[in-house]
Design an enzyme around this catalytic site. Structure first.
Site, short mmCIF file in Angstrom:
data_model
loop_
_atom_site.label_atom_id
_atom_site.label_comp_id
_atom_site.label_asym_id
_atom_site.label_seq_id
_atom_site.Cartn_x
_atom_site.Cartn_y
_atom_site.Cartn_z
N SER A 110 0.83 -1.19 0.00
CA SER A 110 0.00 0.00 0.00
C SER A 110 0.88 1.26 0.00
CB SER A 110 -0.96 -0.06 1.20
OG SER A 110 -1.95 0.90 1.07
N ASP B 226 -5.80 -3.42 -2.61
CA ASP B 226 -4.76 -3.09 -1.62
C ASP B 226 -4.22 -4.35 -0.92
OD1 ASP B 226 -3.47 -2.16 0.81
OD2 ASP B 226 -4.43 -0.23 0.41
#
Lengths: 315, 325
Positions: A83, A203
């Site tokens: 991320s 993510d």
């Protein structure tokens, strides 16, 4: 601020860190051996990996950690990120200086990245059957990484995402960089999954909040993890923030087990910054500097203890 | 009419003038302030604290109170009444926002206590009012250094030492340490040379120079610099640091000799034992190194003991890195 008198007195007696103090034997030994380790290249020393956790805007704390590592001459041979950690890690691995990465964070709101978050219309999100496409984030990543592949990076790099259909952790280490980073920062439930090589990617923080294993798989003998501390201690103000906070808390829980796999962990205290506080990237970065500088001597010692026999063999 | 009033005022006796305008009280307050100043200069802080209330009874002007706050605050500090000093300075900063003295004193207290994040804004405020204020530059450099912002600390130390014309040894040493930590070798060498010029008899500067050279990988240069330091004052720590640089520079035999010399004075010297052990280990005499690592593990500080322990563990597992079974 009210300071207890006794505490202040003790602190005043004990803590003038900037005063010229006599170096202890431990410090003399550590600092001398460190000069060697900082200049050595593998195989004269073990290889060092850096694992950068997720955390949204709080993840910008990694930049502060990188700054402190750089001041200390800390070797970094491999980088893995998830991320926001993937974004910072990709910038760092591409050869961007820490100073330039700072600039990116400080200008984050101007770069319109945060607009993708601000522009999320909850009603639209709830009544529509389509997820959003973060145009500004896409553009930012494309502009920075569009021409790059993993193979062209200055440091070997890995980043994690998750296939939303299967829940599998997908680790990218080769090919185009932009879609990999884009997938790694792709918030599930809000932004549409990134379609890439027959995968639907979101993510990586949900399955691999601290990519210690990825750093080891790249070849790191010793891994330092930079982990954004627990989820923000505040009540989410709306549905979106609730969702982000749930993802964040889930990531933090995962982090507990991943942390144990790292050889050393630096946890900047960013509990007052939420995942989407991109205007506060600077604060997060400063928290990273402060925590990393507080722990840097311990990190050096941990690496020296691990590396000692190898270093001594190569003198 | 106005003229007549003015004439009357001029003709009034001074007591009446004081009655109308407080001049007598001001005089007494001024005398009280003088008394506080005299006591403060004589180092009699008990008198300063005792007379302060009497001074306030005279309703001193804002300007007189400003000076008195300064004496009282410093007396609180020297008497260990830090919390009272903090409260006083906070009030004074509110009352006299253009007086940098109070911000500086409060910032220095916070710095000494390690509350660097509270100190920094105070020094920044002082620098807003006076950019070339040396104490504010030094204070801010210390605060930034304490928080780990070495780049920012460097900038303010740099300005401070230039403003001081490199003449404050304490600040020069702090700056040198900051540069060493930041591994900014060029500027560190320059500051070391300036420091040596001003303190030619200090061991600090050749030791500092040795560390700069070692940081750059020039271990021979580091050894020579420590030879200079030893001429100024033989010290066990410097001798053993020199031995470490001999070792790191590949001169294991000489390093072992230096360690032996220290061990002949103290068989339990953990640092000397570590150097001896490392010298033997790096020459492949790993079994011979074992007893010296054992001395280091038993007698060393936390890091030395753990480092020695890692070698002992490695030796148990065959002595070949990565040392794990």
């Amino acid at each position: 601020m009210k300071f207890p008198r006794n505490l202040l007195l003790v602190l005043l007696l004990l803590s003038p860190a900037f005063c010229a103090a006599q170096d202890s034997d431990d410090e003399i030994l550590r600092d001398a051996l460190w000069t060697r380790l900082a200049l050595a290249k593998p195989p004269a020393r073990p290889t060092v990996g850096l694992a950068l956790s997720g955390g949204g805007a709080r993840g910008f704390a990694h930049t502060g950690v990188l700054e402190s590592l750089e001041y200390a001459g800390f070797p970094v041979d491999y980088v893995a990120g998830t991320s926001m950690g993937a974004l910072i890690g990709a910038l760092y691995s591409s050869g961007l200086s820490v100073e330039e990465i700072w600039k990116f964070g400080l200008e984050a709101s101007d770069l319109k990245v945060s607009r993708d978050f601000r522009s999320i219309g909850l009603v639209r999100l709830l009544i529509s059957d389509k997820l959003l496409t973060p145009a500004h984030i896409n553009k930012f990543i494309q502009d920075r990484f569009g021409a790059l592949t993993f193979e062209k990076l200055e440091k070997p790099f890995a980043c994690s995402a998750m296939d939303i259909r299967t829940g599998e952790k997908i680790v990218f280490t080769e090919g185009e960089l932009a879609p990999a980073v884009r997938a790694s920062v792709n918030l599930p439930g809000i932004f549409a999954p990134v379609e890439y090589r027959q995968r639907y990617l979101v993510d990586g923080g949900v399955v691999d909040f601290i990519p210690v294993d990825s750093a080891r798989d790249l070849g790191a003998d010793w891994v330092l993890a930079s982990v954004t501390d627990r989820a923000a201690e505040r009540m989410p103000e709306n549905v979106l923030m609730s969702l982000l906070q749930v993802i964040d808390i889930r990531g933090s829980l995962l982090a507990r087990s991943a942390e144990k796999k790292a050889d050393f962990v630096i946890k900047p205290v960013v509990t007052d910054i939420s995942v989407a506080d991109f205007e506060r990237c600077g604060d997060a970065g400063e928290a990273g500097v402060m925590e990393a500088s507080r722990r840097i001597d311990a990190a050096k010692e941990a690496l020296l203890i691990f590396s000692g026999p190898r270093l001594a063999e190569k003198l | 009419m106005r003229l007549a009033a003015l004439v009357l005022l001029l003709l009034l006796p001074s007591q009446c003038f004081a009655f109308f305008f407080g001049g007598d009280s001001d005089n007494r307050a001024l005398a009280g302030l003088e008394s506080l100043r005299a006591s403060f200069n004589a180092g009699d802080c008990a008198a300063v604290q005792r007379d302060y209330d009497g001074f306030l009874m005279e309703n001193p002007s804002r300007r007189l109170r400003e000076a008195a706050y300064g004496y009282l605050g410093r007396c609180y500090e020297s008497g260990g009444l830090t919390d009272k000093a903090i409260s006083l300075y906070k009030v004074a900063i509110g009352l006299y926002p253009d007086n940098i003295f109070f911000a500086l004193r409060l910032g220095q207290i916070y710095n000494r206590a390690g509350f660097y994040d509270s100190a920094a804004p105070l020094f920044l405020k002082a620098l807003d009012l006076k950019k070339d204020e040396i104490d504010a530059n030094v204070g801010l450099a210390r605060a930034y250094s304490g928080m780990g912002f070495l780049g920012r600390a460097r900038d303010f130390y740099s300005l401070a030492v230039v403003l001081q014309d490199f003449n404050d040894p304490a600040v020069m040493r702090e700056y040198a340490r900051c540069l060493l930590k930041k591994r900014e070798w060029g500027e560190a060498s320059f500051i070391a040379s300036q420091g040596r010029l001003r303190e030619p008899l200090s061991v600090f500067w050749p030791v500092n120079q040795a560390r700069i050279l070692a940081g750059r990988g020039d271990y021979s240069g580091a050894v020579l610099s420590l030879d200079e330091a030893l001429k100024l004052g033989p010290a066990r720590g410097v001798r053993l640091e020199r031995a470490l640089y001999l070792l790191l520079g590949g001169r294991q035999g000489q390093a072992a000799e230096a360690a032996d010399a220290a061990l002949s004075e103290d068989k339990a010297d953990a640092l000397a034992a570590t150097i001896k052990a490392l010298a033997l280990y790096s020459r492949g005499e790993k079994e011979k190194a074992q007893p010296f690592f054992a001395i280091a593990e038993a007698n060393g500080g936390q890091f030395t003991a753990k480092l020695a322990g890692s070698f002992l563990e490695c030796l148990k597992n065959g002595g070949v890195w990565p040392c794990k079974k």
